[in-house]
Design a protein around this motif. Structure first.
Motif, short mmCIF file in Angstrom:
data_model
loop_
_atom_site.label_atom_id
_atom_site.label_comp_id
_atom_site.label_asym_id
_atom_site.label_seq_id
_atom_site.Cartn_x
_atom_site.Cartn_y
_atom_site.Cartn_z
N GLY A 54 0.79 -1.23 0.00
CA GLY A 54 0.00 0.00 0.00
C GLY A 54 0.81 1.27 0.00
N LEU A 55 2.14 1.17 0.05
CA LEU A 55 3.01 2.34 -0.08
C LEU A 55 3.67 2.29 -1.45
CD1 LEU A 55 4.75 2.64 3.42
CD2 LEU A 55 2.66 3.74 2.60
N ARG A 56 3.52 3.34 -2.23
CA ARG A 56 4.01 3.39 -3.61
C ARG A 56 4.90 4.61 -3.80
NH1 ARG A 56 2.25 -1.59 -5.65
NH2 ARG A 56 0.12 -1.95 -4.91
N PHE A 57 5.90 4.45 -4.67
CA PHE A 57 6.72 5.59 -5.07
C PHE A 57 5.94 6.35 -6.14
CE2 PHE A 57 10.13 2.48 -3.80
CZ PHE A 57 10.42 3.11 -2.61
N GLN A 58 5.52 7.55 -5.81
CA GLN A 58 4.55 8.28 -6.61
C GLN A 58 5.02 8.52 -8.04
OE1 GLN A 58 1.53 9.20 -6.33
NE2 GLN A 58 1.25 10.85 -7.81
N ASN A 59 6.17 9.15 -8.22
CA ASN A 59 6.58 9.60 -9.55
C ASN A 59 7.03 8.46 -10.45
OD1 ASN A 59 6.11 12.35 -8.91
ND2 ASN A 59 8.08 12.44 -7.86
N SER A 60 7.69 7.46 -9.89
CA SER A 60 8.26 6.40 -10.71
C SER A 60 7.32 5.21 -10.88
CB SER A 60 9.57 5.90 -10.08
OG SER A 60 9.34 5.41 -8.77
N GLU A 61 6.16 5.23 -10.25
CA GLU A 61 5.27 4.07 -10.31
C GLU A 61 4.83 3.73 -11.73
OE1 GLU A 61 3.53 0.75 -8.98
OE2 GLU A 61 4.82 2.12 -7.85
N PRO A 62 4.53 4.71 -12.61
CA PRO A 62 4.17 4.34 -13.99
C PRO A 62 5.28 3.57 -14.70
CG PRO A 62 3.50 6.59 -13.54
CD PRO A 62 4.31 6.15 -12.36
N LEU A 94 14.99 13.93 -13.86
CA LEU A 94 14.12 12.81 -13.51
C LEU A 94 12.70 13.04 -14.02
CD1 LEU A 94 15.25 12.06 -9.82
CD2 LEU A 94 15.97 10.93 -11.93
N ILE A 95 12.21 14.27 -13.90
CA ILE A 95 10.87 14.60 -14.39
C ILE A 95 10.77 14.31 -15.88
CG2 ILE A 95 9.31 16.51 -14.88
CD1 ILE A 95 9.10 15.67 -12.04
N ASP A 96 11.81 14.65 -16.62
CA ASP A 96 11.83 14.43 -18.06
C ASP A 96 11.76 12.94 -18.37
OD1 ASP A 96 12.13 14.74 -20.80
OD2 ASP A 96 14.31 14.72 -20.68
N MET A 97 12.53 12.13 -17.64
CA MET A 97 12.55 10.68 -17.90
C MET A 97 11.24 10.03 -17.51
SD MET A 97 16.42 9.42 -16.97
CE MET A 97 16.46 10.16 -15.34
N TRP A 98 10.64 10.45 -16.37
CA TRP A 98 9.37 9.86 -15.95
C TRP A 98 8.25 10.17 -16.94
CZ3 TRP A 98 10.43 12.00 -10.42
CH2 TRP A 98 11.27 11.11 -9.75
N GLY A 99 8.34 11.30 -17.64
CA GLY A 99 7.32 11.65 -18.62
C GLY A 99 7.57 11.11 -20.01
N ASP A 128 8.65 6.48 -24.10
CA ASP A 128 9.52 5.56 -24.84
C ASP A 128 10.81 5.25 -24.08
OD1 ASP A 128 7.73 5.47 -26.98
OD2 ASP A 128 8.60 7.30 -27.85
N PHE A 129 10.94 5.78 -22.89
CA PHE A 129 12.21 5.63 -22.16
C PHE A 129 12.56 4.16 -21.93
CE2 PHE A 129 14.52 5.15 -18.16
CZ PHE A 129 15.64 5.95 -18.40
N LEU A 130 11.58 3.36 -21.52
CA LEU A 130 11.85 1.97 -21.18
C LEU A 130 12.23 1.13 -22.40
CD1 LEU A 130 9.05 1.25 -18.54
CD2 LEU A 130 11.46 1.73 -18.14
N PHE A 131 11.85 1.56 -23.59
CA PHE A 131 12.25 0.83 -24.80
C PHE A 131 13.75 0.99 -25.06
CE2 PHE A 131 7.71 1.56 -25.50
CZ PHE A 131 7.29 0.27 -25.81
N ARG A 132 14.30 2.16 -24.69
CA ARG A 132 15.72 2.40 -24.91
C ARG A 132 16.57 1.88 -23.75
NH1 ARG A 132 13.28 7.29 -26.46
NH2 ARG A 132 13.89 8.26 -24.50
N LEU A 133 16.04 1.95 -22.54
CA LEU A 133 16.77 1.51 -21.35
C LEU A 133 15.80 0.81 -20.40
CD1 LEU A 133 19.48 1.51 -19.78
CD2 LEU A 133 18.72 3.63 -18.70
N PRO A 134 15.83 -0.53 -20.35
CA PRO A 134 14.86 -1.26 -19.52
C PRO A 134 15.19 -1.16 -18.03
CG PRO A 134 16.40 -2.80 -20.52
CD PRO A 134 16.73 -1.45 -21.08
N ALA A 135 15.11 0.06 -17.51
CA ALA A 135 15.40 0.30 -16.09
C ALA A 135 14.48 1.41 -15.60
CB ALA A 135 16.86 0.70 -15.91
N ALA A 136 13.68 1.12 -14.59
CA ALA A 136 12.81 2.13 -14.00
C ALA A 136 13.62 2.95 -13.00
CB ALA A 136 11.62 1.46 -13.31
N VAL A 137 13.77 4.25 -13.28
CA VAL A 137 14.55 5.13 -12.41
C VAL A 137 13.67 5.60 -11.26
CG1 VAL A 137 15.90 7.24 -12.28
CG2 VAL A 137 15.96 5.85 -14.37
#
Length: 571
Positions: A251-259, A289-294, A297-306
């Motif tokens: 029930g605790l989530r990291f808000q910005n990186s959750e998507p 970080l804001i730019d990467m979270w938005g 296509d980020f995950l297609f180039r780098l399969p790592a959730a920041v």
């Protein structure tokens, strides 16, 4: 497990209450499940729970391990030595132990143990060492092999990053990640104070702000008094291990990186957290970080959730541009650390221990509940119905767990302790050799010669004493196998049929009531290798009085319940 910790363990107001909340559920669980498995599950759970409430985990884990050993004495289901006694005595003496046939004496022993823990045991329990109270845990050795994954030598700066990746309770700015944590409606901590549940006392976690229905808390002290509600937002300064701990709380989530985390491909159970030092050649340089979270296509180039970033000497904000040497906290597949793509972006990566995501999806929870119910029902049915072979039922259930992905093949294989199985198998061979060579009869005759002619109580006490002594240095199951032919020889020499059932129970209880050494039982061994780091002396100080109390008490109860009267006659 978190529901168990929240609802059953709760928030005790005293150490006696904490001991009861740990010992009683452990006994109940060990009645139906294997005691080593119960100990393996309960040890990290109790340690984290004690840490949240600022309780001394060293005064809780050891009693919990002993409670698992005694809880196994309540039924054949949870006790390996009881199962061995059941098969051995059914073969040699036509004596059948029912599933809960050992419950009456076992429940009496459990009651005695609870009284001991709440009285004399409280004075003998291990305490937290002074160094543990005054200083955070030391960092592990800064070896290149442990921190660097790609075979090059760490620079001093990179080594400091890798060291920060591996530990620390409280760290200065630049060594922590500032992250927003959202409270979901299904959170187990709803309507409870942050300080009351110990959320602000977790290792590597510092809550600096809270915002929600109650308004805004702008300080650490105010945040500690904050009552959690669905939709609240907590601002936390976290080490890598602190972030791993937060994500294990349902029930605790990291808000910005959750998507990004929800869209990350691969097998969820193979994901881990890792700290990665940004390489000068990375295409992430200059991005925020804001730019990467938005970036969809980020995950297609780098399969790592920041998840977050940190920079020595400052608090890294999500709008700041990344630079070489910055450290990112990422969630990746465990195989990612060895791929060329990782070396292109990161000069060094250090995995965070125990950072696998919580399997809290409805399907995962439903699958886990169903597998637990199936395993428990199948084991009970196989134990009660003599027509079913328990070993085949267990193998079948384990296969179903793997097929339905309730557990992975890797985790299943890692849970198999080869040395334990080898020692038990070897004990069967040694026991048979002792019987065939006549050594069993010689030992039995020697024991009877020492105790002489007297009551059957003396014979049972001798069996219990020898069994209890051997099991301090051997596995409890292996000791039962070795002692079974010796006990058979003593029974044959006495000529009293009434002593058979009492002897079977004595073997079970004496083998499991082994408290004085860390190698006496699997639960002892598991808790001795946990973070509590118990010494042999601590086991001896707390466990020896228990052994002294339990031996005559167990023999007396068995002799009273099963009518062991009469003289021992040396054949």
């Amino acid at each position: 497990l978190e529901q168990f910790a929240s609802n059953v363990l709760g928030e005790p107001r005293s150490r006696s209450a904490a001991l009861l909340r740990v010992v009683l559920p452990t006994m109940a669980a060990a009645c139906f499940m294997n005691s080593p498995a119960v100990t393996s599950v309960m040890t990290p759970l109790v340690t984290k729970w004690a840490g949240r409430l600022q309780l001394d985990e060293r005064a809780l884990v050891l009693p919990m391990a002993h409670a698992a050993s005694l809880g196994a004495c309540l039924s054949v289901l949870g006790c390996g030595s009881a199962m061995v006694s059941r098969l051995t005595f059914a073969r040699d003496f036509d004596l059948h132990l029912t599933t809960f046939g050992i419950f009456p004496v076992g429940a009496t022993l459990c009651g005695v143990y609870v009284l001991y823990v709440l009285t004399l045991g409280q004075l003998l329990l291990p305490r937290r060492r002074p160094a543990e109270e005054s200083a955070p845990p030391a960092l592990p050795p800064d070896s290149d092999e442990e921190a660097l994954q790609f075979g090059t030598t760490l620079s001093p700066t990179a080594r400091s990053h890798a060291q920060a990746a591996r530990g620390g309770h409280r760290t200065p700015d630049g060594a922590v990640y500032r992250m927003d944590v959202r409270v979901d409606p299904d959170c187990l901590l709803l309507y409870k104070r942050v300080g009351g549940v110990g959320l602000d006392k977790l290792a590597g976690v510092r809550l600096v702000r809270a915002e929600g229905q109650e308004g805004i808390a702008e300080s650490v002290a105010a945040t500690s008094e904050w009552t959690l509600n669905a939709g609240d937002m907590l601002v936390a300064e976290l080490t890598a291990r602190g972030a791993a701990t937060i994500q294990q709380i349902r029930g605790l989530r990291f808000q910005n990186s959750e998507p990004h985390r929800s869209q990350l491909g691969g097998r969820r159970h193979r994901r881990i957290f890792a700290e990665a030092v940004l390489s000068p050649s990375s295409s992430l340089i200059g991005r925020s970080l804001i730019d990467m979270w938005g970036d969809i296509d980020f995950l297609f180039r780098l399969p790592a959730a920041v998840l977050g970033a940190r920079r020595p000497g400052c608090v890294f904000e999500s709008t700041m541009a990344l630079a070489p040497g910055d450290v990112l906290l990422v969630e990746v597949d465990s195989d990612f650390l060895e791929k060329p793509l990782a070396t292109r972006h990161f000069s060094v990566m250090a995995p965070t221990p125990d950072s696998q995501p919580l399997r809290d999806k409805p399907l995962d929870l439903f699958r886990g509940y169903c597998m637990f119910a199936l395993m428990l029902a199948s084991t009970v049915a196989a134990t009660v119905m003599q027509e079913l072979e328990l070993v085949y039922v267990i193998i079948l259930v384990c296969g179903v767990c793997i097929i339905t992905r309730a557990v992975t093949p890797e985790d299943a294989w890692q849970s198999v302790k080869g040395s334990v199985f080898l020692s038990i198998a070897a004990a069967f061979g040694i026991g048979k050799a002792m019987e065939n060579s006549g050594l069993t009869a010689a030992v039995a005759h020697g024991v009877l010669s020492v105790i002489g002619t007297g009551s059957a109580f003396k014979a049972l006490l001798a069996i219990a004493s020898v069994t209890s002594f051997l099991t301090q240095f051997l596995s409890n199951t292996a000791t039962t196998v070795l002692m079974a032919p010796i006990a058979k020889g003593i029974i044959d020499a006495t000529g009293f049929g009434g002593i058979r059932q009492a002897t079977a129970f004595i073997l079970v209880y004496a083998a499991n009531a082994s408290f004085s050494t860390p190698i006496a039982t699997p639960p002892n061994l598991i808790c001795s290798t946990s973070g509590a780091n118990y010494t042999w002396r601590e086991f001896f100080v707390f466990g020896l009085p228990l052994n002294v109390i339990f031996l005559p008490f167990t023999v007396a109860v068995c002799a009273w319940m099963y009518g062991c009267e009469g003289e021992v006659v040396i054949a």
